[in-house]
Design an enzyme around this catalytic site. Structure first.
Site, PDB file in Angstrom:
ATOM      1  N   GLY A   1       0.873  -1.171   0.000  1.00 55.67           N
ATOM      2  CA  GLY A   1       0.000   0.000   0.000  1.00 55.67           C
ATOM      3  C   GLY A   1       0.907   1.215   0.000  1.00 55.67           C
ATOM      4  CB  SER A   2       0.844   4.452   1.832  1.00 55.57           C
ATOM      5  OG  SER A   2      -0.474   4.703   1.469  1.00 55.57           O
TER       6      SER A   2
ATOM      7  CB  ALA B   1       4.462   6.259   2.502  1.00 55.63           C
TER       8      ALA B   1
ATOM      9  CE  LYS C   1       6.041   4.081  13.970  1.00 53.71           C
ATOM     10  NZ  LYS C   1       4.928   3.427  13.389  1.00 53.71           N
TER      11      LYS C   1
ATOM     12  CG  ASN D   1       1.793   4.289  15.457  1.00 55.62           C
ATOM     13  OD1 ASN D   1       2.639   3.416  15.433  1.00 55.62           O
ATOM     14  ND2 ASN D   1       1.697   5.182  14.495  1.00 55.62           N
TER      15      ASN D   1
ATOM     16  CD  GLU E   1      -2.508  -0.549  10.717  1.00 58.12           C
ATOM     17  OE1 GLU E   1      -1.889  -1.595  10.486  1.00 58.12           O
ATOM     18  OE2 GLU E   1      -1.971   0.587  10.666  1.00 58.12           O
TER      19      GLU E   1
HETATM   20  O1  KPL Z   1       3.192   5.621  11.879  1.00 57.42           O
HETATM   21  C1  KPL Z   1       2.580   6.629  11.671  1.00 57.42           C
HETATM   22  C2  KPL Z   1       1.249   6.471  11.034  1.00 57.42           C
HETATM   23  O2  KPL Z   1       0.761   7.399  10.405  1.00 57.42           O
HETATM   24  O3  KPL Z   1       0.704   5.367  11.159  1.00 57.42           O
HETATM   25  C3  KPL Z   1       3.075   7.960  12.128  1.00 57.42           C
HETATM   26  C4  KPL Z   1       4.385   7.762  12.839  1.00 57.42           C
HETATM   27  C5  KPL Z   1       2.076   8.613  13.052  1.00 57.42           C
HETATM   28  C6  KPL Z   1       3.402   8.881  10.979  1.00 57.42           C
HETATM   29  O4  KPL Z   1       2.295   9.385  10.337  1.00 57.42           O
END
Ligand code: KPL
Length: 301
Positions: free
Chosen positions: A9-10, A122, A178, A182, A260
């Site tokens: 995907g992106s 992305a 991480k 998020n 997600e």
């Molecule tokens: O992982 C990301 C997401 O968009 O899922 C971040 C780190 C917030 C960057 O956009």
């Protein structure tokens, strides 16, 4: 190296496109993206400017490569694992959002499973075209922590393709960090239809900080050394570095797609319940995003 990127995907297209500058890459993607890549190659725009010619297929079965990079949405991991089990790989690297992906892959696959995080921005602009909206980094390593030759080899191969890469020996802590990033950014920006920098503004900042702080508390109860201060700094640094970017959950909501939430704030809620901890902000964010999904008739676990 022969590399399969499973779920282009992106982010998968961006990582796969960058890897294709140096390696033999096959993208497993949906149509019309896969056929556009087959016909005209993959164009990288924004911070990367290139056109590469990876292979592209919609059928991920029976593939054979040195490395499989998994970039599917977290809720698609069980199906991806099943499909990957029909192929042959020396190693499998998860570069996904949320927690629990590596365990699902390890349950179904015999190959060494590496954990990773990617903070590149992305956006798939159109079939065959992916824009890099923010330079980031990839961190990867063994899912249990500690070093391994295979992690070093994969790290070296990814780095050689021009993606900023760190091989880390403390992946459990990195994954929780991480997750805090998020948990703080994704739901808040998706619900308010704002870009990542909005979580640095007064009202949203309280909410995002509370979600990241709760995540760090659950991580510590789970024997991972993640301080509130480190979690908050990571969340705010990413928000500042990607201020103009649309988070993946905001992109999902904009496109009326399943989010997600279950693997991000929902994971924090579930793990907190097991550990007897209250996480009211993550609970509220999860409930709001699930309510949105249900209102749109999108399946939510
Ligand atoms: O992982 C990301 C997401 O968009 O899922 C971040 C780190 C917030 C960057 O956009």
């Amino acid at each position: 190296m022969n590399i399969v990127v499973f779920g282009a995907g992106s982010l998968g297209s961006l990582v796969g496109g960058a890897l294709a500058r140096e390696h033999d890459v096959t993208l497993v993607a949906r149509d019309p993206h896969a056929s556009a890549v087959r016909e005209s190659g993959l164009r990288l725009t924004g911070q990367f400017d290139d056109r590469v010619r990876p292979e592209a297929t919609t059928d991920g079965r029976s593939l054979d490569a040195d490395l499989a990079v998994v970039t599917v949405k977290s809720f698609d991991t069980p199906v991806a694992a099943e499909t990957l089990s029909t192929g042959s790989f020396d190693a499998v690297l998860s570069l996904q959002n949320g927690m629990g992906n590596e365990a699902i892959l390890a349950d179904r696959l015999d190959n060494p499973i590496l954990a990773g995080t990617a903070s590149y921005g992305a956006v798939l602009q159109e079939p065959g075209v992916v824009e890099c909206t923010g330079l980031g980094a990839i961190v990867l390593g063994t899912r249990e922590g500690g070093g391994s030759q295979i992690a070093d080899r994969v790290g070296e191969a990814v780095d050689r393709a021009g993606l900023e890469t760190t091989v880390a020996e403390d992946m459990p802590r990195r994954l929780w960090e991480k997750l805090a990033v998020n948990a703080g950014i994704n739901a808040v920006t998706a619900l308010t239809r704002t870009e990542n920098g909005a979580v640095l503004d007064a009202d949203a900042n309280d909410l995002a900080r509370a979600a990241a702080r709760e995540t760090a508390r659950v991580a510590r109860a789970d024997d991972v050394r993640l301080s509130n201060r480190a979690a908050l700094a990571a969340m705010e640094n990413v928000a500042a570095a990607t201020a103009a970017n649309t988070s993946s959950m905001h992109q999902d909501v904009r496109a009326d797609r399943r989010t997600e939430i279950g693997a991000i704030n929902g994971y924090v809620v579930d793990r907190a319940a097991e550990l007897g901890i209250e996480v009211p902000t993550n609970r509220a964010l999860t409930a709001l995003v699930r309510t949105w999904e249900r209102g749109r008739g999108i399946r939510s676990e």
